[in-house]
Design a protein around this motif. Structure first.
Motif, PDB file in Angstrom:
ATOM      1  N   ALA A  21       1.116  -1.135  -0.127  1.00 25.83           N
ATOM      2  CA  ALA A  21      -0.045  -0.425  -0.506  1.00 25.83           C
ATOM      3  C   ALA A  21       1.012   1.102  -0.212  1.00 25.83           C
ATOM      4  O   ALA A  21       2.366   1.281   0.547  1.00 25.83           O
ATOM      5  CB  ALA A  21      -0.825  -0.518   1.424  1.00 25.83           C
ATOM      6  N   THR A  22       0.387   2.233  -1.066  1.00 22.70           N
ATOM      7  CA  THR A  22       1.104   3.398  -0.731  1.00 22.70           C
ATOM      8  C   THR A  22      -0.230   4.875  -0.686  1.00 22.70           C
ATOM      9  O   THR A  22      -0.872   4.403  -0.664  1.00 22.70           O
ATOM     10  CB  THR A  22       1.230   4.118  -1.993  1.00 22.70           C
ATOM     11  N   SER A  23       0.600   5.690  -0.368  1.00 25.64           N
ATOM     12  CA  SER A  23      -0.519   6.629  -0.322  1.00 25.64           C
ATOM     13  C   SER A  23       0.026   7.810  -1.270  1.00 25.64           C
ATOM     14  O   SER A  23       1.245   7.777  -1.219  1.00 25.64           O
ATOM     15  CB  SER A  23      -0.429   7.392   0.786  1.00 25.64           C
ATOM     16  N   THR A  24      -0.323   9.340  -1.502  1.00 24.47           N
ATOM     17  CA  THR A  24      -0.073   9.680  -2.968  1.00 24.47           C
ATOM     18  C   THR A  24       0.675  11.215  -2.691  1.00 24.47           C
ATOM     19  O   THR A  24       0.364  11.545  -1.468  1.00 24.47           O
ATOM     20  CB  THR A  24      -1.584   9.747  -4.043  1.00 24.47           C
ATOM     21  N   LEU A  25       1.891  11.053  -2.918  1.00 21.24           N
ATOM     22  CA  LEU A  25       2.089  12.156  -2.515  1.00 21.24           C
ATOM     23  C   LEU A  25       2.685  13.594  -3.544  1.00 21.24           C
ATOM     24  O   LEU A  25       3.428  13.350  -4.435  1.00 21.24           O
ATOM     25  CB  LEU A  25       3.318  11.798  -2.196  1.00 21.24           C
ATOM     26  N   VAL A  26       2.645  14.861  -3.098  1.00 23.17           N
ATOM     27  CA  VAL A  26       2.517  15.592  -3.904  1.00 23.17           C
ATOM     28  C   VAL A  26       3.930  16.531  -4.084  1.00 23.17           C
ATOM     29  O   VAL A  26       3.775  17.141  -2.812  1.00 23.17           O
ATOM     30  CB  VAL A  26       1.573  16.204  -4.484  1.00 23.17           C
ATOM     31  N   ALA A  27       4.699  16.485  -4.710  1.00 26.68           N
ATOM     32  CA  ALA A  27       5.775  17.493  -4.063  1.00 26.68           C
ATOM     33  C   ALA A  27       6.615  17.878  -5.227  1.00 26.68           C
ATOM     34  O   ALA A  27       6.991  17.413  -6.184  1.00 26.68           O
ATOM     35  CB  ALA A  27       7.055  16.947  -3.017  1.00 26.68           C
ATOM     36  N   ASP A  28       6.869  19.375  -5.152  1.00 25.13           N
ATOM     37  CA  ASP A  28       8.218  19.640  -5.746  1.00 25.13           C
ATOM     38  C   ASP A  28       6.846  19.880  -7.696  1.00 25.13           C
ATOM     39  O   ASP A  28       7.954  19.575  -8.920  1.00 25.13           O
ATOM     40  CB  ASP A  28       8.997  19.476  -6.443  1.00 25.13           C
ATOM     41  N   GLY A  29       5.736  19.822  -7.623  1.00 26.08           N
ATOM     42  CA  GLY A  29       4.674  19.446  -8.075  1.00 26.08           C
ATOM     43  C   GLY A  29       4.715  17.919  -9.050  1.00 26.08           C
ATOM     44  O   GLY A  29       4.581  17.667 -10.260  1.00 26.08           O
ATOM     45  N   MET A  30       5.545  17.169  -8.270  1.00 22.37           N
ATOM     46  CA  MET A  30       5.432  16.038  -8.790  1.00 22.37           C
ATOM     47  C   MET A  30       4.859  15.166  -8.369  1.00 22.37           C
ATOM     48  O   MET A  30       4.724  14.806  -7.164  1.00 22.37           O
ATOM     49  CB  MET A  30       7.220  15.061  -8.705  1.00 22.37           C
ATOM     50  N   VAL A  31       4.340  14.208  -8.587  1.00 22.40           N
ATOM     51  CA  VAL A  31       3.310  13.305  -8.289  1.00 22.40           C
ATOM     52  C   VAL A  31       3.778  11.624  -7.631  1.00 22.40           C
ATOM     53  O   VAL A  31       4.756  11.483  -9.139  1.00 22.40           O
ATOM     54  CB  VAL A  31       1.920  12.942  -8.738  1.00 22.40           C
ATOM     55  N   GLY A  32       3.633  11.084  -7.040  1.00 22.64           N
ATOM     56  CA  GLY A  32       4.343   9.753  -6.441  1.00 22.64           C
ATOM     57  C   GLY A  32       3.702   9.342  -5.778  1.00 22.64           C
ATOM     58  O   GLY A  32       2.640   9.489  -4.930  1.00 22.64           O
ATOM     59  N   GLU A  33       4.517   8.062  -5.111  1.00 25.43           N
ATOM     60  CA  GLU A  33       3.376   6.748  -4.247  1.00 25.43           C
ATOM     61  C   GLU A  33       4.278   6.961  -3.474  1.00 25.43           C
ATOM     62  O   GLU A  33       5.839   6.848  -3.762  1.00 25.43           O
ATOM     63  CB  GLU A  33       3.357   5.484  -4.459  1.00 25.43           C
ATOM     64  N   VAL A  34       4.183   7.148  -2.366  1.00 27.14           N
ATOM     65  CA  VAL A  34       5.274   6.735  -0.910  1.00 27.14           C
ATOM     66  C   VAL A  34       3.976   5.339  -0.036  1.00 27.14           C
ATOM     67  O   VAL A  34       3.613   5.781   0.051  1.00 27.14           O
ATOM     68  CB  VAL A  34       5.277   7.532   0.560  1.00 27.14           C
ATOM     69  N   LEU A  35       5.403   4.379   0.149  1.00 29.35           N
ATOM     70  CA  LEU A  35       4.843   3.575   0.303  1.00 29.35           C
ATOM     71  C   LEU A  35       4.632   3.805   2.149  1.00 29.35           C
ATOM     72  O   LEU A  35       5.057   4.556   3.371  1.00 29.35           O
ATOM     73  CB  LEU A  35       5.764   2.017   0.927  1.00 29.35           C
ATOM     74  N   THR A  36       3.038   3.329   2.635  1.00 28.52           N
ATOM     75  CA  THR A  36       2.333   3.459   4.109  1.00 28.52           C
ATOM     76  C   THR A  36       3.733   2.660   4.832  1.00 28.52           C
ATOM     77  O   THR A  36       4.105   1.904   4.268  1.00 28.52           O
ATOM     78  CB  THR A  36       0.848   3.846   4.348  1.00 28.52           C
ATOM     79  N   PRO A  37       3.270   2.546   6.366  1.00 26.82           N
ATOM     80  CA  PRO A  37       3.700   0.986   7.333  1.00 26.82           C
ATOM     81  C   PRO A  37       3.361   0.760   7.124  1.00 26.82           C
ATOM     82  O   PRO A  37       4.074  -0.758   7.015  1.00 26.82           O
ATOM     83  CB  PRO A  37       3.406   2.297   8.599  1.00 26.82           C
ATOM     84  N   ASP A  38       2.225  -0.101   6.417  1.00 26.09           N
ATOM     85  CA  ASP A  38       1.399  -0.849   6.059  1.00 26.09           C
ATOM     86  C   ASP A  38       1.991  -1.226   4.767  1.00 26.09           C
ATOM     87  O   ASP A  38       2.380  -3.270   3.904  1.00 26.09           O
ATOM     88  CB  ASP A  38      -0.097  -1.196   5.419  1.00 26.09           C
ATOM     89  N   GLY A  39       2.749  -1.135   4.101  1.00 23.15           N
ATOM     90  CA  GLY A  39       3.217  -1.384   3.202  1.00 23.15           C
ATOM     91  C   GLY A  39       4.587  -1.646   2.935  1.00 23.15           C
ATOM     92  O   GLY A  39       5.289  -2.958   2.492  1.00 23.15           O
ATOM     93  N   THR A  40       5.147  -1.040   3.975  1.00 21.46           N
ATOM     94  CA  THR A  40       6.703  -1.205   4.148  1.00 21.46           C
ATOM     95  C   THR A  40       6.391  -2.601   4.424  1.00 21.46           C
ATOM     96  O   THR A  40       7.105  -3.222   5.007  1.00 21.46           O
ATOM     97  CB  THR A  40       7.090  -0.506   4.549  1.00 21.46           C
ATOM     98  N   SER A  41       5.793  -2.631   6.152  1.00 20.33           N
ATOM     99  CA  SER A  41       5.194  -3.836   6.501  1.00 20.33           C
ATOM    100  C   SER A  41       5.343  -5.199   5.519  1.00 20.33           C
ATOM    101  O   SER A  41       5.697  -6.371   5.807  1.00 20.33           O
ATOM    102  CB  SER A  41       4.765  -4.259   7.295  1.00 20.33           C
ATOM    103  N   LEU A  42       4.629  -5.305   4.732  1.00 19.32           N
ATOM    104  CA  LEU A  42       4.287  -6.062   3.910  1.00 19.32           C
ATOM    105  C   LEU A  42       5.650  -6.912   3.174  1.00 19.32           C
ATOM    106  O   LEU A  42       5.456  -7.950   3.461  1.00 19.32           O
ATOM    107  CB  LEU A  42       3.458  -6.198   3.161  1.00 19.32           C
ATOM    108  N   LEU A  43       6.510  -5.441   2.457  1.00 19.00           N
ATOM    109  CA  LEU A  43       7.433  -6.421   1.808  1.00 19.00           C
ATOM    110  C   LEU A  43       8.974  -6.712   3.278  1.00 19.00           C
ATOM    111  O   LEU A  43       8.762  -7.570   2.202  1.00 19.00           O
ATOM    112  CB  LEU A  43       8.149  -4.501   1.666  1.00 19.00           C
ATOM    113  N   ALA A  44       8.757  -6.411   4.912  1.00 19.92           N
ATOM    114  CA  ALA A  44       9.134  -6.743   5.398  1.00 19.92           C
ATOM    115  C   ALA A  44       8.708  -8.107   5.680  1.00 19.92           C
ATOM    116  O   ALA A  44       9.465  -9.296   5.809  1.00 19.92           O
ATOM    117  CB  ALA A  44       9.074  -5.981   6.663  1.00 19.92           C
ATOM    118  N   ALA A  45       7.653  -8.225   5.579  1.00 23.12           N
ATOM    119  CA  ALA A  45       7.603  -9.684   5.890  1.00 23.12           C
ATOM    120  C   ALA A  45       7.614 -10.770   4.602  1.00 23.12           C
ATOM    121  O   ALA A  45       7.398 -11.457   4.684  1.00 23.12           O
ATOM    122  CB  ALA A  45       5.559  -9.805   5.680  1.00 23.12           C
ATOM    123  N   VAL A  46       7.994 -10.420   3.313  1.00 18.33           N
ATOM    124  CA  VAL A  46       8.301 -10.765   2.660  1.00 18.33           C
ATOM    125  C   VAL A  46       9.455 -11.406   2.459  1.00 18.33           C
ATOM    126  O   VAL A  46      10.210 -12.200   2.336  1.00 18.33           O
ATOM    127  CB  VAL A  46       7.742 -10.488   0.910  1.00 18.33           C
TER     128      VAL A  46
END
Lengths: 345, 164
Positions: free
Chosen positions: A303-328
């Protein structure tokens, strides 16, 4: 000795001809054995090339090498090389993970716009890793950012994927939301033309549509379907779910092939010709069988949440997203799912 | 044509051909088995050939020509069952001279025997035989005439009457 006499000698001995029926079983058995041995030689050969060292070939071996014990983690990357571009980006990154218990297979998608630390390139979107350093850098990024040890992987572009799907006669899958193609459409006189410029419809061009329900998709349809992102309500998240559903359908379709040595051999050939596969030295067929045995893949998304910074749109992994990858990385996905009900899609 | 269809329709003919080449049912079965395993492994390539059966016949002929040179042969032919003795029916005496020819055929060099079988059993033209054996037409004819000469020279002194 005249020639007719010679013909008669041959004709008279025809009755010694062995029966065909019992021989068929012997041929089948001999073929199976030879075929298994050929797979071993092939994978050993591939490993030898990869390591650039001579490997003594175990001619006596008739069983494929055992799969490595422990969890298996493969990265599947779908790449897009726009016409004229010399770099390809990985538009889809999927982690296929089989736990050490070998009782399940997880397909974990990581959104392509997720910001990660790419070794040597600072923070950037995940899909840039492939553009900077190909599959090795993508692999390295997953290891340094999330501790995921990658055993191997596959890289497919649209053409390769299309060929694989066609080689097995298409896929049957459930389309879970109406999907309109921005890439393929048809004019009134039946010519193919892109129906959208960006997200703006082109007048007079009817887009290819994929409607909710069970659909049989041919190669180009399947590829077009899994490419669609911008018109979907949840964008890349929707698309990644479609990709997982598509891979599940592909595995289901391949299932019947794997039990038949002759067709499996043809399928593996087409797979290896159409896409780049690194099995980490294990036999591809054994890998597919191991995945096949554990049944339908379980789909997950980092999971990610959308981030807008400096006119760029990106996604940042949420704590859940990060913990899922750690679980893998820690082979602990079961526990992660138990703690996150509703995450499976 | 699928591999299964090919096997079902052509296996008996291939076995007959292999029998005429080798002169022995067990060797014939082994040769056909080895050939068909190779055919199945390469079926996609084999089935793309203009004419599948001639292609397979050429593979079978090569297996026969290479038969005792390969080291894998010993593994394949080690068997407990002894060769079947040829049947000895009432007219054994009448056909003795013909069985003698059969025995003499077994003594021919392989390429000569293959050429003879292809012409007089399979009924191929010399050009087709040359294609199967991968040699010139002249070589085919030389092989056949040498084989016939050997059969004549050896057969005649044993049986001056000339058969029945």
């Amino acid at each position: 000795m005249d020639e007719d006499e010679l013909r008669a000698v041959f004709a008279r001995h025809e009755h010694l001809t062995p029966a065909a029926e019992p021989l068929k079983a012997a041929i089948r058995e001999g073929y199976r054995r030879r075929w298994r041995r050929r797979l071993v030689l092939r994978s050993v050969g591939a490993a030898a090339v990869a390591l650039s060292v001579p490997v003594p070939v175990p001619l006596s071996t008739v069983t494929p090498p055992a799969l490595r014990p422990g969890p298996l983690t493969f990265v599947l990357a779908g790449i897009d090389r726009p016409p004229g571009a010399d770099v390809a980006r990985s538009d889809t990154v999927l982690i296929a993970h089989v736990p050490a218990a070998r009782d399940k297979v997880y397909l974990v998608s990581v959104l392509r716009d997720s910001y990660v630390s790419i070794p040597g390139h600072g923070r950037d979107k995940l899909n840039a890793a492939y553009a900077y350093g190909g599959f090795p850098l993508l692999q390295q990024t997953l290891r340094s950012d999330f501790g995921i040890a990658v055993d191997g992987g596959a890289v497919a572009d649209f053409t390769g994927l299309q060929r694989v799907v066609d080689s097995i006669g298409g896929v049957d899958m459930y389309v879970d939301e109406d999907t309109v193609s921005i890439h393929i459409g048809w004019t009134k006189d039946g010519r193919q033309k892109p129906p959208y410029l960006g997200t703006r419809p082109v007048p007079g061009v009817t887009p290819q549509r994929y409607r909710v329900g069970y659909q049989h998709l041919t190669g180009w349809q399947a590829v077009d379907f899994v490419r669609q992102r911008v018109l979907l309500p949840h964008g890349d998240a929707d698309r990644q779910r479609h990709v997982r559903q598509f891979l599940t359908a592909l595995l289901t379709r391949a299932r019947s092939l794997l039990s038949d040595p002759q067709r499996a051999s043809a399928f593996l050939d087409s797979l290896q010709q159409a896409i780049t596969v690194d099995t980490g030295g294990m036999a591809l067929l054994e890998l597919l069988r191991a995945v096949d045995k554990v049944g339908t893949p379980i789909g997950l998304q980092a999971a990610t949440s959308t981030l807008v910074a400096d006119g760029m749109v990106g996604e940042v992994l949420t704590p859940d997203g990060t913990s899922l990858l750690a679980a893998v990385a820690h082979d602990d996905v079961d526990a992660w799912i138990a703690a996150h009900p509703g995450a499976v899609s | 044509m699928t591999y299964e269809e090919f096997v079902n329709s052509r296996l008996p003919a291939l076995l007959r051909y292999a029998l005429m080449l080798s002169g022995d049912p067990h060797t014939a079965a082994d040769i056909v088995q080895e050939t068909m395993i190779r055919v199945q492994l390469k079926w996609r390539r084999v089935s793309r050939a203009d004419a599948v059966e001639p292609y397979v016949r050429r593979m079978l002929t090569n297996v026969y020509l290479d038969w005792q040179r390969g080291s894998w042969l010993r593994r394949v032919t080690l068997r407990a069952v002894p060769d079947e003795p040829p049947p000895t029916p009432d007219h054994a005496e009448r056909s003795a001279d013909r069985d003698q020819v059969w025995a003499l055929l077994a003594g021919l060099p392989r390429r000569q025997r293959a050429a003879v079988v292809l012409r007089y059993y399979e009924g191929l033209a010399d050009q087709e035989i040359a294609d199967v054996l991968g040699c010139a037409v002249g070589t085919v004819r030389a092989n056949i005439s040498r084989a016939l000469a050997t059969l004549r020279d050896t057969a005649v002194p044993a049986h001056t009457g000339g058969g029945s």
